[in-house]
Design a protein around this motif. Sequence first.
Motif, PDB file in Angstrom:
ATOM      1  N   ASN A  18      42.747  35.361  41.900  1.00  0.00           N
ATOM      2  CA  ASN A  18      42.416  36.338  40.873  1.00  0.00           C
ATOM      3  C   ASN A  18      40.959  36.760  41.020  1.00  0.00           C
ATOM      4  O   ASN A  18      40.175  36.074  41.668  1.00  0.00           O
ATOM      5  CB  ASN A  18      42.635  35.744  39.481  1.00  0.00           C
ATOM      6  N   SER A  19      40.625  37.874  40.382  1.00  0.00           N
ATOM      7  CA  SER A  19      39.246  38.366  40.370  1.00  0.00           C
ATOM      8  C   SER A  19      38.785  38.514  38.929  1.00  0.00           C
ATOM      9  O   SER A  19      39.570  38.890  38.052  1.00  0.00           O
ATOM     10  CB  SER A  19      39.151  39.722  41.075  1.00  0.00           C
ATOM     11  N   TYR A  20      37.496  38.232  38.718  1.00  0.00           N
ATOM     12  CA  TYR A  20      36.912  38.253  37.377  1.00  0.00           C
ATOM     13  C   TYR A  20      35.575  38.962  37.382  1.00  0.00           C
ATOM     14  O   TYR A  20      34.911  39.062  38.424  1.00  0.00           O
ATOM     15  CB  TYR A  20      36.692  36.819  36.879  1.00  0.00           C
ATOM     16  N   LEU A  21      35.165  39.398  36.207  1.00  0.00           N
ATOM     17  CA  LEU A  21      33.832  39.940  35.996  1.00  0.00           C
ATOM     18  C   LEU A  21      33.119  39.034  35.012  1.00  0.00           C
ATOM     19  O   LEU A  21      33.692  38.655  33.986  1.00  0.00           O
ATOM     20  CB  LEU A  21      33.899  41.357  35.415  1.00  0.00           C
ATOM     21  N   LEU A  22      31.894  38.646  35.344  1.00  0.00           N
ATOM     22  CA  LEU A  22      31.038  37.875  34.445  1.00  0.00           C
ATOM     23  C   LEU A  22      29.735  38.642  34.253  1.00  0.00           C
ATOM     24  O   LEU A  22      29.277  39.344  35.156  1.00  0.00           O
ATOM     25  CB  LEU A  22      30.724  36.500  35.025  1.00  0.00           C
ATOM     26  N   ILE A  23      29.121  38.471  33.091  1.00  0.00           N
ATOM     27  CA  ILE A  23      27.830  39.085  32.789  1.00  0.00           C
ATOM     28  C   ILE A  23      26.766  37.996  32.797  1.00  0.00           C
ATOM     29  O   ILE A  23      26.880  37.006  32.075  1.00  0.00           O
ATOM     30  CB  ILE A  23      27.831  39.767  31.399  1.00  0.00           C
ATOM     31  N   GLY A  24      25.738  38.177  33.616  1.00  0.00           N
ATOM     32  CA  GLY A  24      24.626  37.233  33.696  1.00  0.00           C
ATOM     33  C   GLY A  24      23.404  37.796  32.994  1.00  0.00           C
ATOM     34  O   GLY A  24      22.879  38.833  33.394  1.00  0.00           O
ATOM     35  N   LEU A  25      22.979  37.138  31.939  1.00  0.00           N
ATOM     36  CA  LEU A  25      21.791  37.569  31.189  1.00  0.00           C
ATOM     37  C   LEU A  25      20.547  36.964  31.825  1.00  0.00           C
ATOM     38  O   LEU A  25      20.313  35.762  31.730  1.00  0.00           O
ATOM     39  CB  LEU A  25      21.900  37.151  29.723  1.00  0.00           C
ATOM     40  N   GLU A  26      19.763  37.805  32.468  1.00  0.00           N
ATOM     41  CA  GLU A  26      18.561  37.336  33.157  1.00  0.00           C
ATOM     42  C   GLU A  26      17.516  36.796  32.186  1.00  0.00           C
ATOM     43  O   GLU A  26      16.645  36.038  32.584  1.00  0.00           O
ATOM     44  CB  GLU A  26      17.962  38.455  34.009  1.00  0.00           C
ATOM     45  N   SER A  27      17.604  37.155  30.922  1.00  0.00           N
ATOM     46  CA  SER A  27      16.659  36.624  29.937  1.00  0.00           C
ATOM     47  C   SER A  27      16.886  35.131  29.702  1.00  0.00           C
ATOM     48  O   SER A  27      15.980  34.425  29.269  1.00  0.00           O
ATOM     49  CB  SER A  27      16.772  37.384  28.613  1.00  0.00           C
TER      50      SER A  27
ATOM     51  N   ILE B 150      37.686  35.175  42.993  1.00  0.00           N
ATOM     52  CA  ILE B 150      36.506  35.993  43.241  1.00  0.00           C
ATOM     53  C   ILE B 150      35.889  36.387  41.902  1.00  0.00           C
ATOM     54  O   ILE B 150      36.603  36.741  40.963  1.00  0.00           O
ATOM     55  CB  ILE B 150      36.873  37.253  44.049  1.00  0.00           C
ATOM     56  N   VAL B 151      34.567  36.323  41.841  1.00  0.00           N
ATOM     57  CA  VAL B 151      33.826  36.669  40.632  1.00  0.00           C
ATOM     58  C   VAL B 151      32.795  37.732  40.979  1.00  0.00           C
ATOM     59  O   VAL B 151      32.001  37.544  41.901  1.00  0.00           O
ATOM     60  CB  VAL B 151      33.108  35.431  40.040  1.00  0.00           C
ATOM     61  N   TYR B 152      32.830  38.833  40.248  1.00  0.00           N
ATOM     62  CA  TYR B 152      31.806  39.876  40.382  1.00  0.00           C
ATOM     63  C   TYR B 152      30.822  39.652  39.248  1.00  0.00           C
ATOM     64  O   TYR B 152      31.211  39.581  38.081  1.00  0.00           O
ATOM     65  CB  TYR B 152      32.435  41.266  40.326  1.00  0.00           C
ATOM     66  N   LEU B 153      29.556  39.510  39.615  1.00  0.00           N
ATOM     67  CA  LEU B 153      28.531  39.180  38.632  1.00  0.00           C
ATOM     68  C   LEU B 153      27.691  40.411  38.302  1.00  0.00           C
ATOM     69  O   LEU B 153      27.009  40.959  39.165  1.00  0.00           O
ATOM     70  CB  LEU B 153      27.638  38.049  39.144  1.00  0.00           C
ATOM     71  N   PHE B 154      27.766  40.816  37.051  1.00  0.00           N
ATOM     72  CA  PHE B 154      26.968  41.910  36.512  1.00  0.00           C
ATOM     73  C   PHE B 154      25.656  41.306  36.034  1.00  0.00           C
ATOM     74  O   PHE B 154      25.656  40.401  35.200  1.00  0.00           O
ATOM     75  CB  PHE B 154      27.711  42.556  35.341  1.00  0.00           C
ATOM     76  N   ILE B 155      24.544  41.776  36.571  1.00  0.00           N
ATOM     77  CA  ILE B 155      23.225  41.286  36.153  1.00  0.00           C
ATOM     78  C   ILE B 155      22.704  42.189  35.050  1.00  0.00           C
ATOM     79  O   ILE B 155      22.568  43.399  35.233  1.00  0.00           O
ATOM     80  CB  ILE B 155      22.239  41.252  37.335  1.00  0.00           C
ATOM     81  N   SER B 156      22.428  41.593  33.911  1.00  0.00           N
ATOM     82  CA  SER B 156      21.969  42.341  32.749  1.00  0.00           C
ATOM     83  C   SER B 156      20.490  42.079  32.505  1.00  0.00           C
ATOM     84  O   SER B 156      20.095  40.980  32.111  1.00  0.00           O
ATOM     85  CB  SER B 156      22.786  41.935  31.509  1.00  0.00           C
TER      86      SER B 156
ATOM     87  N   VAL C 253      32.286  43.354  27.270  1.00  0.00           N
ATOM     88  CA  VAL C 253      32.971  42.149  27.713  1.00  0.00           C
ATOM     89  C   VAL C 253      31.989  41.242  28.460  1.00  0.00           C
ATOM     90  O   VAL C 253      31.114  41.715  29.173  1.00  0.00           O
ATOM     91  CB  VAL C 253      34.190  42.520  28.597  1.00  0.00           C
ATOM     92  N   GLN C 254      32.111  39.937  28.253  1.00  0.00           N
ATOM     93  CA  GLN C 254      31.264  38.962  28.960  1.00  0.00           C
ATOM     94  C   GLN C 254      32.031  38.247  30.068  1.00  0.00           C
ATOM     95  O   GLN C 254      31.452  37.722  30.997  1.00  0.00           O
ATOM     96  CB  GLN C 254      30.729  37.927  27.973  1.00  0.00           C
ATOM     97  N   TYR C 255      33.352  38.238  29.923  1.00  0.00           N
ATOM     98  CA  TYR C 255      34.239  37.578  30.881  1.00  0.00           C
ATOM     99  C   TYR C 255      35.544  38.352  30.870  1.00  0.00           C
ATOM    100  O   TYR C 255      36.124  38.590  29.813  1.00  0.00           O
ATOM    101  CB  TYR C 255      34.469  36.131  30.436  1.00  0.00           C
TER     102      TYR C 255
END
Length: 128
Positions: A2-11, A39-45, A110-112
Amino acid sequence: MNSYLLIGLESLIDHIGCIRDLGIAYWKKANKKMQIGDIVYLFISDVEHNRVMYRLEVIETDSVRDDKKYWRGTYKHDTSCFKLKNTSGVYHGEGLDHDDLEKHGISRYVQYKKLNEEQAEWLEKHFV
């Protein structure tokens, strides 16, 4: 797989530095159902990036967190988290921001998210 999206908070955590230096990111399990090989796609916030920048693969589902020096907030030790390995170069192109994600049915709030096949294929073509 499966593939996922995660949000990474740089703060909170320097994900960019951690992945650059270690080639790894660690992620709290909480309610996430990821498995080895996913697979995880990481969104950098943060103010500079705000886009998907990384393609990672889940290599462990019960790992001890080893990224304390990259925490900007209060470090939270974890003995059972996901270990994600970087599998592609950093995406520095145009797009993959909130607006692009929403055009492909992925809410900016969405965060996940487990991605459907079409969303995963769209993201994958940016990391070939």
